[in-house]
Motif scaffolding. Structure first.
Motif, PDB file in Angstrom:
ATOM      1  N   UNK A   8      27.766  41.361  37.468  1.00  0.00           N
ATOM      2  CA  UNK A   8      29.113  41.880  37.241  1.00  0.00           C
ATOM      3  C   UNK A   8      29.909  40.961  36.330  1.00  0.00           C
ATOM      4  N   UNK A   9      31.066  41.479  35.904  1.00  0.00           N
ATOM      5  CA  UNK A   9      32.033  40.714  35.111  1.00  0.00           C
ATOM      6  C   UNK A   9      33.409  41.276  35.429  1.00  0.00           C
ATOM      7  N   UNK A  10      34.430  40.421  35.325  1.00  0.00           N
ATOM      8  CA  UNK A  10      35.774  40.820  35.738  1.00  0.00           C
ATOM      9  C   UNK A  10      36.814  40.302  34.743  1.00  0.00           C
ATOM     10  N   UNK A  11      37.921  41.023  34.650  1.00  0.00           N
ATOM     11  CA  UNK A  11      39.067  40.575  33.850  1.00  0.00           C
ATOM     12  C   UNK A  11      40.332  41.008  34.573  1.00  0.00           C
ATOM     13  N   UNK A  54      32.356  36.034  34.184  1.00  0.00           N
ATOM     14  CA  UNK A  54      31.037  36.668  34.170  1.00  0.00           C
ATOM     15  C   UNK A  54      30.188  35.954  35.212  1.00  0.00           C
ATOM     16  N   UNK A  55      29.532  36.719  36.066  1.00  0.00           N
ATOM     17  CA  UNK A  55      28.787  36.099  37.159  1.00  0.00           C
ATOM     18  C   UNK A  55      27.493  35.454  36.674  1.00  0.00           C
ATOM     19  N   UNK A  71      33.688  42.647  26.015  1.00  0.00           N
ATOM     20  CA  UNK A  71      34.146  43.869  26.701  1.00  0.00           C
ATOM     21  C   UNK A  71      35.313  43.561  27.628  1.00  0.00           C
ATOM     22  N   UNK A  72      35.212  42.467  28.400  1.00  0.00           N
ATOM     23  CA  UNK A  72      36.302  42.150  29.314  1.00  0.00           C
ATOM     24  C   UNK A  72      37.496  41.539  28.589  1.00  0.00           C
ATOM     25  N   UNK A  94      39.288  38.266  43.341  1.00  0.00           N
ATOM     26  CA  UNK A  94      37.829  38.128  43.215  1.00  0.00           C
ATOM     27  C   UNK A  94      37.485  36.945  42.312  1.00  0.00           C
ATOM     28  N   UNK A  95      38.207  36.810  41.197  1.00  0.00           N
ATOM     29  CA  UNK A  95      37.955  35.695  40.291  1.00  0.00           C
ATOM     30  C   UNK A  95      38.246  34.364  40.979  1.00  0.00           C
ATOM     31  N   UNK A  96      39.363  34.291  41.697  1.00  0.00           N
ATOM     32  CA  UNK A  96      39.702  33.062  42.428  1.00  0.00           C
ATOM     33  C   UNK A  96      38.590  32.672  43.391  1.00  0.00           C
ATOM     34  N   UNK A  97      37.994  33.654  44.027  1.00  0.00           N
ATOM     35  CA  UNK A  97      36.921  33.395  44.981  1.00  0.00           C
ATOM     36  C   UNK A  97      35.648  32.935  44.271  1.00  0.00           C
TER      37      UNK A  97
END
Length: 369
Positions: free
Chosen positions: A216-219, A226-227, A246-247, A268-271
């Motif tokens: 996964x990846x998050x923004x 990016x994991x 993309x993000x 989620x990013x903080x975690x």
């Protein structure tokens, strides 16, 4: 009874004091040598101390290995992200900033047993050291090197010890914003070296590695994560650039605010930036709603232009995203495709955008989306 109490105290100190240097913990315990009247109990005491020593040693070895792997992945992400951030400053609009182009850390940038792991693996102490230099940035052009110790910025002494990273950012940020260059004094091989760093206009997105094997990846509007699992899946720098861009594009287009997901994704990013995140928080969808396909398609289009402007090829984009969707379909909860399920629509946008980019490149037209 006194002898037993002393032995238990030593054991508990060894387990609880993992944040200390392993050698200090062990020597601290061995000073409480117990010579019981009943010699039959002596092997028990020795065995308890040895067991605690083994626990501490194993913990420290694990911490060193984990920290080393994380730093190597983070360095790779910085290298891949550098041209995406610098070459697309004009596309980032209000999210572009004057940046110095380097990160600095000390042993207190980490927590728990990783404080000592940072000393052992990275040779960090109380003073801030340059951890990474963004390729193509003013810092790189001025000759700043990884391992340089920060002494002064703009004539101001830079902090040391706990919270030095945060305190230094408060000094460096305004200096970068208000001038075109920064006078920096660093220590390199026991010699003070003055440097004049040109500021770099770049997309001001923080790039993080996520310590999880999910794909996964998050923004969240300001950061991109990016994991570890996604890095391992993507494998090549080019494929990782597709994901990062993309993000970044989602951030530029304000999609976290539009979908009202900034708070959830930010959590989620903080975690995941923790060295040992709470993976139970990733069960199911982790509260993330699927991205509408129209927004996803818009981010795909912008991201491919960013990739091309950064010097990466767009030729493999369709195959990468299709491979990801095939191997990890939307039924795999908390995977990338589950959060971005409009695969067919996205692939059609990718095909059209890649063709447009090729046409502009062949006719030497500006790569402006």
């Amino acid at each position: 009874m006194v002898r037993q109490h002393v032995s238990r105290t030593c054991a508990s100190r060894s387990v609880a004091a993992l944040v200390m240097v392993a050698a200090s913990v062990l020597s601290g315990c061995t000073t409480y040598t117990v010579r019981p009247a009943d010699t039959a109990s002596e092997p028990v005491v020795a065995r308890t101390v040895n067991q605690d020593q083994n626990v501490v040693t194993a913990k420290m070895a694990t911490a060193r290995e984990e920290l080393g792997q994380m730093v190597a992945l983070q360095d790779r992400l910085y290298r891949i992200a550098a041209p995406l951030l610098i070459n697309n400053a004009d596309l980032c609009r209000s999210q572009a900033r004057n940046l110095l182009g380097f990160t600095a850390k000390n042993r207190y940038s980490y927590s728990g047993e990783y404080v000592d792991a940072a000393t052992a693996v990275l040779n960090y102490g109380d003073r801030l050291e340059v951890a990474s230099v963004l390729a193509g940035s003013g810092a790189a052009k001025a000759g700043l090197k990884q391992g340089d110790i920060l002494l002064e910025a703009g004539g101001k002494p830079l902090p040391t010890g706990p919270n030095a990273e945060t305190q230094a950012a408060a000094i460096l940020g305004p200096l970068a914003s208000n001038s075109k260059t920064l006078n920096l004094m660093v220590e390199r091989k026991n010699t003070n070296v003055p440097l004049k760093l040109p500021v770099t206009r770049a997309c001001a997105f923080k790039i993080d590695i996520g310590n999880a094997d999910t794909i996964n990846a998050y923004s969240d509007g300001q950061r991109v994560l990016i994991t570890r699992g996604m890095v391992n899946f993507a494998q090549t720098d080019e494929a990782i650039a597709y994901v990062l861009a993309k993000d970044m594009a989602h951030n530029i287009l304000g999609h976290a605010a539009i979908t009202r997901s900034a708070y959830t994704v930010g959590g989620i990013i903080d975690n995941l930036v923790a060295i040992r995140p709470d993976t139970s928080l990733l069960i199911g969808s982790a509260g993330v709603k699927p991205m509408p396909q129209e927004l996803d398609g818009a981010a795909d289009r912008l991201s491919l232009y960013m990739v091309a402007r950064a010097g990466y090829s767009t030729a493999g984009a369709r195959a990468f995203w299709q491979r990801l969707a095939t191997q990890y379909p939307a039924t795999v909860l908390n995977g990338y495709t589950a959060n971005h399920p409009g695969v067919s629509y996205r692939l059609s946008v990718i095909d059209k955008t890649v063709a447009d980019i090729r046409s502009k490149q062949s006719s030497n037209k500006p790569l402006i989306p």
